[in-house]
Design a protein around this motif. Structure first.
Motif, mmCIF file in Angstrom:
data_model
loop_
_atom_site.group_PDB
_atom_site.id
_atom_site.type_symbol
_atom_site.label_atom_id
_atom_site.label_comp_id
_atom_site.label_asym_id
_atom_site.label_seq_id
_atom_site.Cartn_x
_atom_site.Cartn_y
_atom_site.Cartn_z
ATOM 1 N N ASN A 108 35.697 49.462 2.707
ATOM 2 C CA ASN A 108 36.301 48.423 3.545
ATOM 3 C C ASN A 108 35.620 47.055 3.438
ATOM 4 O O ASN A 108 36.118 46.074 3.967
ATOM 5 C CB ASN A 108 36.419 48.867 5.009
ATOM 6 C CG ASN A 108 35.181 49.554 5.547
ATOM 7 O OD1 ASN A 108 34.101 49.434 4.978
ATOM 8 N ND2 ASN A 108 35.339 50.271 6.641
ATOM 9 N N LYS A 109 34.477 46.969 2.756
ATOM 10 C CA LYS A 109 33.850 45.699 2.365
ATOM 11 C C LYS A 109 33.692 44.698 3.509
ATOM 12 O O LYS A 109 34.247 43.596 3.474
ATOM 13 C CB LYS A 109 34.625 45.076 1.202
ATOM 14 C CG LYS A 109 34.642 45.934 -0.044
ATOM 15 C CD LYS A 109 35.467 45.333 -1.166
ATOM 16 C CE LYS A 109 34.744 44.171 -1.792
ATOM 17 N NZ LYS A 109 35.442 43.704 -3.028
ATOM 18 N N PRO A 110 32.911 45.046 4.544
ATOM 19 C CA PRO A 110 32.692 44.106 5.644
ATOM 20 C C PRO A 110 31.881 42.895 5.203
ATOM 21 O O PRO A 110 31.184 42.920 4.185
ATOM 22 C CB PRO A 110 31.920 44.933 6.679
ATOM 23 C CG PRO A 110 31.308 46.049 5.901
ATOM 24 C CD PRO A 110 32.234 46.338 4.772
ATOM 25 N N THR A 111 31.953 41.846 6.005
ATOM 26 C CA THR A 111 31.115 40.667 5.792
ATOM 27 C C THR A 111 29.667 40.996 6.161
ATOM 28 O O THR A 111 29.369 42.048 6.741
ATOM 29 C CB THR A 111 31.597 39.513 6.680
ATOM 30 O OG1 THR A 111 31.423 39.900 8.054
ATOM 31 C CG2 THR A 111 33.067 39.192 6.419
ATOM 32 N N GLN A 112 28.765 40.072 5.876
ATOM 33 C CA GLN A 112 27.368 40.274 6.271
ATOM 34 C C GLN A 112 27.258 40.387 7.797
ATOM 35 O O GLN A 112 26.470 41.195 8.305
ATOM 36 C CB GLN A 112 26.490 39.147 5.746
ATOM 37 C CG GLN A 112 26.337 39.150 4.232
ATOM 38 C CD GLN A 112 25.717 40.432 3.685
ATOM 39 O OE1 GLN A 112 24.662 40.869 4.152
ATOM 40 N NE2 GLN A 112 26.374 41.039 2.707
ATOM 41 N N ASP A 142 27.395 44.793 -0.704
ATOM 42 C CA ASP A 142 25.952 44.586 -0.863
ATOM 43 C C ASP A 142 25.353 44.042 0.424
ATOM 44 O O ASP A 142 25.757 42.985 0.919
ATOM 45 C CB ASP A 142 25.714 43.598 -2.011
ATOM 46 C CG ASP A 142 24.244 43.459 -2.378
ATOM 47 O OD1 ASP A 142 23.405 44.148 -1.778
ATOM 48 O OD2 ASP A 142 23.944 42.647 -3.273
ATOM 49 N N LEU A 143 24.383 44.773 0.972
ATOM 50 C CA LEU A 143 23.629 44.310 2.137
ATOM 51 C C LEU A 143 22.592 43.297 1.650
ATOM 52 O O LEU A 143 21.651 43.665 0.942
ATOM 53 C CB LEU A 143 22.950 45.490 2.831
ATOM 54 C CG LEU A 143 22.118 45.182 4.070
ATOM 55 C CD1 LEU A 143 23.026 44.818 5.241
ATOM 56 C CD2 LEU A 143 21.237 46.377 4.430
ATOM 57 N N SER A 144 22.746 42.042 2.004
ATOM 58 C CA SER A 144 21.812 41.019 1.533
ATOM 59 C C SER A 144 20.433 41.243 2.135
ATOM 60 O O SER A 144 20.281 41.830 3.210
ATOM 61 C CB SER A 144 22.315 39.625 1.908
ATOM 62 O OG SER A 144 22.196 39.407 3.307
ATOM 63 N N ASN A 145 19.418 40.744 1.430
ATOM 64 C CA ASN A 145 18.071 40.814 1.986
ATOM 65 C C ASN A 145 17.983 40.090 3.327
ATOM 66 O O ASN A 145 17.276 40.523 4.242
ATOM 67 C CB ASN A 145 17.071 40.211 1.006
ATOM 68 C CG ASN A 145 16.591 41.218 -0.033
ATOM 69 O OD1 ASN A 145 17.117 42.327 -0.127
ATOM 70 N ND2 ASN A 145 15.603 40.827 -0.816
ATOM 71 N N GLU A 146 18.676 38.973 3.440
ATOM 72 C CA GLU A 146 18.654 38.221 4.693
ATOM 73 C C GLU A 146 19.143 39.086 5.854
ATOM 74 O O GLU A 146 18.528 39.114 6.930
ATOM 75 C CB GLU A 146 19.522 36.974 4.563
ATOM 76 C CG GLU A 146 19.539 36.107 5.812
ATOM 77 C CD GLU A 146 20.437 34.894 5.685
ATOM 78 O OE1 GLU A 146 20.475 34.076 6.627
ATOM 79 O OE2 GLU A 146 21.099 34.745 4.632
ATOM 80 N N THR A 147 20.250 39.814 5.638
ATOM 81 C CA THR A 147 20.783 40.672 6.694
ATOM 82 C C THR A 147 19.858 41.852 6.943
ATOM 83 O O THR A 147 19.620 42.236 8.103
ATOM 84 C CB THR A 147 22.191 41.161 6.316
ATOM 85 O OG1 THR A 147 23.034 40.032 6.055
ATOM 86 C CG2 THR A 147 22.803 41.981 7.436
ATOM 87 N N ALA A 148 19.325 42.438 5.874
ATOM 88 C CA ALA A 148 18.409 43.571 6.032
ATOM 89 C C ALA A 148 17.173 43.170 6.840
ATOM 90 O O ALA A 148 16.714 43.921 7.717
ATOM 91 C CB ALA A 148 17.995 44.104 4.665
#
Length: 291
Positions: A108-112, A142-148
């Motif tokens: 489902n490809k959610p946003t960050q 892809d879970l960005s590093n910023e979000t992680a």
């Protein structure tokens, strides 16, 4: 903090695709005897997409019972439905899992922001400590590093399995994450340098068939014994690569079957390793001394 080699355990099945619980329990004992530091039950390598919720929890329960406190058990608790992920997390906690491993929602490809809210909701609605799992090659997200790193500030988000194979990203996580935030490699081929730059261990497919070697390699790398770690890793390079000659866990289940550890069971839409691929994997196993 849990460190070292954590196996992403396969789910043994009979030829009809039914779960083989006696063999599952034998695998748990074997891994503990071989030095595996933790067991991931019903992650994606454990065919979580094809087991129903009742089977999922039964597998986690069996692994927890067999481990009997000897090593921590991490339950796969991910879903592309936030409600389902919360439900699986709470059920895993009920049957005694020490951690949950929650994959980035697939398809489902959610946003960050959607990813942040998804994992935040899980953290707020279960007492089970949660590890994030980023594997964009499988999830198409892809879970960005910023979000992680933003999620790492939440009390119940305790670590991440990074299967990107990107050491630059891993180094950034190591540098900027809270001190008690665990960072695991999810890519066997880059596990050695991942640990050398400060990662805490691996959640490994290779450990299914080479548990002692992976445990010793991780321990040597963490201790700074680069020569020993490299020597072990060199023997495993072909295995790291060819365990993905077809979609995981197809090759690793075939390898375990060849070793006499499990029956030849796998659930559709996955199928047994093709005959054309078998000699390549067998050669890599022989080169690594895996029989």
């Amino acid at each position: 903090m849990l460190t070292g080699s954590l196996v992403a355990l396969v789910t043994p099945m009979d030829v009809n695709g039914e779960i083989d619980f006696p063999t599952l329990r034998k695998l748990v004992d074997w891994h503990i005897e071989q030095g595996t530091n933790g067991i991931v039950a019903v992650g994606t390598t454990g065919e979580s997409p094809t087991v129903d919720v009742e089977e999922h929890i039964a597998i986690v329960r069996a692994v927890v019972e067999q481990a009997a406190g000897r090593v921590p058990v991490i339950a796969g608790t991910g879903a592309n439905s936030t409600r389902e992920a919360i439900h699986l997390s709470n059920k895993a906690l009920e049957v005694g899992a020490s951690f949950g491993l929650s994959v980035v929602p697939y398809y489902n490809k959610p946003t960050q922001n959607g990813l942040y809210q998804h994992f935040k909701s899980i953290a707020e609605n279960t007492a089970l400590p949660t590890l994030l799992y980023n594997v964009p090659g499988r999830t198409a997200c892809d879970l960005s590093n910023e979000t992680a790193l933003k999620l790492a500030e939440l009390p119940n988000i305790v670590g991440i399995k990074d299967a990107t194979g990107n050491l630059e990203r891993a180094a950034e996580l190591v540098k900027n994450a809270p001190k008690n935030f665990a960072i695991y490699s999810g890519d066997d081929a880059s596990t050695l340098p991942f640990i050398l730059i400060g990662g805490h261990g691996t959640i490994s497919v290779t450990a299914n068939i080479a548990p002692k070697a992976m445990s010793e390699m991780c321990a040597a790398a963490a201790a700074g014994n680069i020569a020993k770690a490299r020597a072990i890793n060199d023997t495993l390079q072909g295995v790291h690569r060819h365990l993905f000659i077809e979609a995981n866990p197809i090759p690793v289940k075939w390898a375990l079957e060849k070793m006499g550890k499990i029956q030849a069971g796998i659930r559709l839409p996955l199928t047994r390793l093709s005959e054309n691929a078998q000699p390549t994997l067998l050669t890599a196993m022989n080169e690594a001394g895996i029989h």
